[in-house]
Design a protein around this motif. Sequence first.
Motif, short mmCIF file in Angstrom:
data_model
loop_
_atom_site.label_atom_id
_atom_site.label_comp_id
_atom_site.label_asym_id
_atom_site.label_seq_id
_atom_site.Cartn_x
_atom_site.Cartn_y
_atom_site.Cartn_z
N GLU A 40 4.68 -15.61 -17.10
CA GLU A 40 5.58 -14.37 -17.21
C GLU A 40 5.78 -13.19 -16.02
N LEU A 44 9.49 -12.06 -14.04
CA LEU A 44 9.60 -10.89 -14.26
C LEU A 44 11.29 -9.95 -13.73
N GLN A 47 16.66 -12.66 -15.09
CA GLN A 47 17.70 -12.06 -15.70
C GLN A 47 16.52 -11.43 -17.43
N ALA A 48 16.01 -12.69 -17.33
CA ALA A 48 14.96 -13.10 -18.58
C ALA A 48 15.49 -12.69 -20.14
N LYS A 51 14.35 -11.95 -23.40
CA LYS A 51 13.31 -11.40 -24.03
C LYS A 51 14.21 -10.19 -23.71
N SER A 55 15.45 -4.17 -18.04
CA SER A 55 14.90 -5.49 -17.17
C SER A 55 15.04 -4.60 -15.98
N TYR A 56 14.62 -5.52 -14.70
CA TYR A 56 14.79 -5.67 -13.62
C TYR A 56 16.92 -5.63 -13.26
N ASP A 58 18.89 -4.74 -15.59
CA ASP A 58 19.63 -3.60 -15.96
C ASP A 58 19.77 -2.51 -14.74
N GLY A 107 13.21 -0.72 -14.57
CA GLY A 107 13.42 -1.12 -15.39
C GLY A 107 11.90 -1.97 -16.11
N PHE A 108 11.30 -1.30 -15.44
CA PHE A 108 9.31 -1.58 -15.81
C PHE A 108 9.13 -0.98 -16.68
N LYS A 295 22.74 -6.99 -18.36
CA LYS A 295 21.92 -8.11 -18.21
C LYS A 295 22.39 -9.58 -19.80
N THR A 408 17.20 -14.55 -10.28
CA THR A 408 17.29 -13.00 -9.10
C THR A 408 18.21 -12.40 -8.96
#
Length: 421
Positions: A40, A44, A47-48, A51, A55-56, A58, A107-108, A295, A408
């Motif tokens: 996980e 992070l 693009q996840a 989930k 997010s990164y 975004d 984005g976290f 995303k 990424t």
Amino acid sequence: MSSTLSVCLSLVALCALARCHHFPHHPTCQDDQKETNHTEAHVLLSQACAKKGASYADFTFRFYKQAVLAEADKNVFFSPLSIATAFAMLAMGAKSATLTQIFEGMGFRLTEVQEEEIHESFHHHIHMMNCPNNKIQTSMGNALFIGTGFQPRQTFLDDVKTFYEAEFFSTDFQNSKEAEKKINGYVAKKTHGKIPKLVTALDPNTLMVLVNYIYFKAYWENPFNPTLTHEEDFLVDEKTSVKVNMMHRDTDYESHYDEQLSCWLVQIPYSGRAKAIFILPNAGKMKQVEAALSKETLCKWEKLLQKRSINLYVPKFSISGSYDVKLLFEKMGITGVFSDRADLSGITGTSGLHVSKAVHKAMLNVHENGTEAAAATAIVVSKLSRPSITLKLNKPFLVMIVDKATRTTIFMGKIVNPTIK
């Protein structure tokens, strides 16, 4: 004068991070060469797609949209990974609302993920970028230039060393010219001369400068034949055209036409672990496509890609980008770390520090053999016999360089005029 902390970004760049002392797994290059199931923490920065929530990815598109607003109708090119890495490093010394705002701006959500997992994710990417690979040349690193007499907490230095593999250099900021020469010389060497002058006009009251760099050089899996490159018009806008050297190749590519957004998406794989994604809006549809960048949109495109024969034309170009990250971050709502309310007490144990400057520079060179920039990934496409489609990038388009394994986004840009460097 109040003490200041400078944050400088290069081809991939930025700051310091929070109070973690345990890194449970140090990945090996052999780990990265396998088809592994990433933890996980390691995903992070991907693009996840499965989930929901911030997010990164975004963060990448939010920063892009601010950069476009700041430089309307101009070329844009930056490394979201560099910027995020630098500010994650800075976060190692941040506390309270300052820490939360930095991470949420990238984005976290700290209600959903632990700080240590975030740092592990960045460490994993730094390690992957520095693994030897005979197909692709990438390097990524961080450095702290620490003012003479300034003594950060040892725990802060240890954490930055552990998670960000940072180098430390004692620097006399009272001699601003020599300090600039030292920092710029370091960055120029690490980026193979592509970023020769990152910092200028350093304040003599500077206490520390945090630098992140990324260098990326990759070759196309299927190079363009130089003998087929020819001069063509590139339509900058309805009234302006410029002459460019247009590369040409007719082969199979992963591609998709989005009827709703009126744009083509085509992936060109590098020989290695990276790929370039080109997004070509129809005439007059660039703003519509930019507004939809998210995303979710990228994940939708990835699911709909199909191999097809494409008669592809791509211009040769070399562009660069230079950004006042402080200004763009403030427009994104990340303000606390730059103000007198900043809590960077994790660096020294006391208050009184703030970030006075944050800059980012990046360059991109695309030619028949490949790409030179900072960070990469590759996709191999197999042949599929279908009627050939002609796709000509002869008007403004978007480009992304993406890591294949983690998805990424390492670099992102918009080419409005390929003749302007």
